[in-house]
Scaffold this active site. Structure first.
Site, PDB file in Angstrom:
ATOM      1  N   ASP A  24       0.884  -1.346  -0.061  1.00 43.78           N
ATOM      2  CA  ASP A  24      -0.086  -0.110   0.075  1.00 43.78           C
ATOM      3  C   ASP A  24       0.784   1.333   0.200  1.00 43.78           C
ATOM      4  O   ASP A  24       0.531   2.213   0.788  1.00 43.78           O
ATOM      5  CB  ASP A  24      -1.029   0.000   1.311  1.00 43.78           C
ATOM      6  CG  ASP A  24      -1.877  -1.274   1.090  1.00 43.78           C
ATOM      7  OD1 ASP A  24      -2.009  -1.769   0.256  1.00 43.78           O
ATOM      8  OD2 ASP A  24      -2.618  -1.381   2.149  1.00 43.78           O
ATOM      9  N   LYS A 129      -6.747  -5.038  -3.124  1.00 43.93           N
ATOM     10  CA  LYS A 129      -6.948  -5.600  -2.038  1.00 43.93           C
ATOM     11  C   LYS A 129      -8.064  -4.678  -1.193  1.00 43.93           C
ATOM     12  O   LYS A 129      -7.984  -3.774  -0.601  1.00 43.93           O
ATOM     13  CB  LYS A 129      -6.246  -6.117  -0.883  1.00 43.93           C
ATOM     14  CG  LYS A 129      -5.341  -5.063  -0.392  1.00 43.93           C
ATOM     15  CD  LYS A 129      -4.068  -5.413   0.740  1.00 43.93           C
ATOM     16  CE  LYS A 129      -3.414  -4.441   1.332  1.00 43.93           C
ATOM     17  NZ  LYS A 129      -4.278  -3.738   2.120  1.00 43.93           N
ATOM     18  N   CYS A 162      -2.047  -2.618   7.669  1.00 48.29           N
ATOM     19  CA  CYS A 162      -2.035  -3.661   6.631  1.00 48.29           C
ATOM     20  C   CYS A 162      -0.488  -4.381   6.471  1.00 48.29           C
ATOM     21  O   CYS A 162      -0.784  -5.643   5.990  1.00 48.29           O
ATOM     22  CB  CYS A 162      -2.295  -2.909   5.146  1.00 48.29           C
ATOM     23  SG  CYS A 162      -3.919  -2.205   5.133  1.00 48.29           S
TER      24      CYS A 162
HETATM   25  C1  C5J Z   1      -3.223   0.577   5.505  1.00 45.21           C
HETATM   26  C2  C5J Z   1      -4.882   1.792   6.709  1.00 45.21           C
HETATM   27  N1  C5J Z   1      -2.522   0.562   4.315  1.00 45.21           N
HETATM   28  N2  C5J Z   1      -3.917   1.915   7.787  1.00 45.21           N
HETATM   29  N3  C5J Z   1      -4.335   1.139   5.637  1.00 45.21           N
HETATM   30  O1  C5J Z   1      -2.425   0.201   6.440  1.00 45.21           O
HETATM   31  O2  C5J Z   1      -6.037   1.895   6.834  1.00 45.21           O
END
Ligand code: C5J
Length: 227
Positions: A24, A129, A162
């Site tokens: 991400d 995802k 994530c």
């Molecule tokens: C991720 C989030 N990528 N913190 N998303 O960690 O909502």
């Protein structure tokens, strides 16, 4: 076989059975003016790791490792979004609402893209995802199994959400996992540190941790053995 000087014990892996999973690294989470900062988060700890993630990608690519990128993203009609996720959060910055860089966490929107510096290359996997974990409602496990991957190196954001969720999912599926500790970050540095401690507690209950330099040293040593 390569060996990383890792915690809590040395981490042994074979390049052809190992993938780097970059979680991400999207504009909305990392750039000032994106969704993450609109929520009031300090994005600087995330922005600070971008050069390290770029160096990690270069290291993995030079070693011939499979590279996987993930994006937290949803279909435009949000039909793939877990209902609990839709119900929570700041209503004016909800998933699917118009955010500073387009619709929030919606596939194809500007903010949903991976940072230009870390753009996936041809032949690398890009996994969209809808959950926090990279294995939930994706074909990642099947893609890795088809390529004989048994070991995963994790990087990206955020460490405690994530990245951690994905590493735990991977551990439960039988992968030997290592988190590259200086190539992941959280808006809350204390959560970053706590996550690294939790993942590697009790003799590596979820896996190992090591800095990028330790991976680079391991690969240098392996290539020296073969030259
Ligand atoms: C991720 C989030 N990528 N913190 N998303 O960690 O909502």
């Amino acid at each position: 076989m390569s060996t990383i000087d890792a915690f809590p014990t040395p981490y042994r892996f074979e390049l052809q059975h190992t993938a780097l999973v970059v979680i991400d690294m999207q504009r909305d989470f990392i750039e000032a003016g994106g969704f993450g900062s609109a929520l009031g988060n300090d994005v600087r700890p995330l922005a600070e790791i971008v050069p390290t993630v770029a160096a990690l990608l270069a290291t993995a690519r030079a070693g011939g490792m499979l590279v996987v990128h993930t994006r937290e993203s949803h279909l435009p009609d949000l039909s793939d979004c877990p209902p609990s996720k839709l119900r929570r959060g700041n209503p004016s910055l909800a998933i699917g609402a118009i955010g500073p860089m387009g619709r929030i966490l919606v596939r194809g929107e500007a903010g949903n893209q991976i940072l230009p510096l870390l753009t996936p290359q041809d032949g690398e996997l890009v996994i969209d995802k809808p959950g926090k974990g990279a294995f939930y409602a994706t074909d990642l496990h099947a893609q890795l199994q088809a390529r004989g991957i048994t070991h995963l190196l994790f990087a990206g954001v955020t460490t405690e959400v994530c990245v951690q969720t994905s590493m735990r999912e991977a551990n439960d599926r039988g992968y030997e996992c290592l988190i590259v500790e200086d190539a992941c970050a959280s808006y809350f540095p204390v959560f970053h540190q706590a996550t690294l401690a939790m993942l590697t507690a009790q003799g590596g209950i979820v896996g190992w941790k090591a800095p990028l330099a330790a991976l680079q040293a391991a690969l240098k040593e392996t290539s020296g053995e073969h030259s």
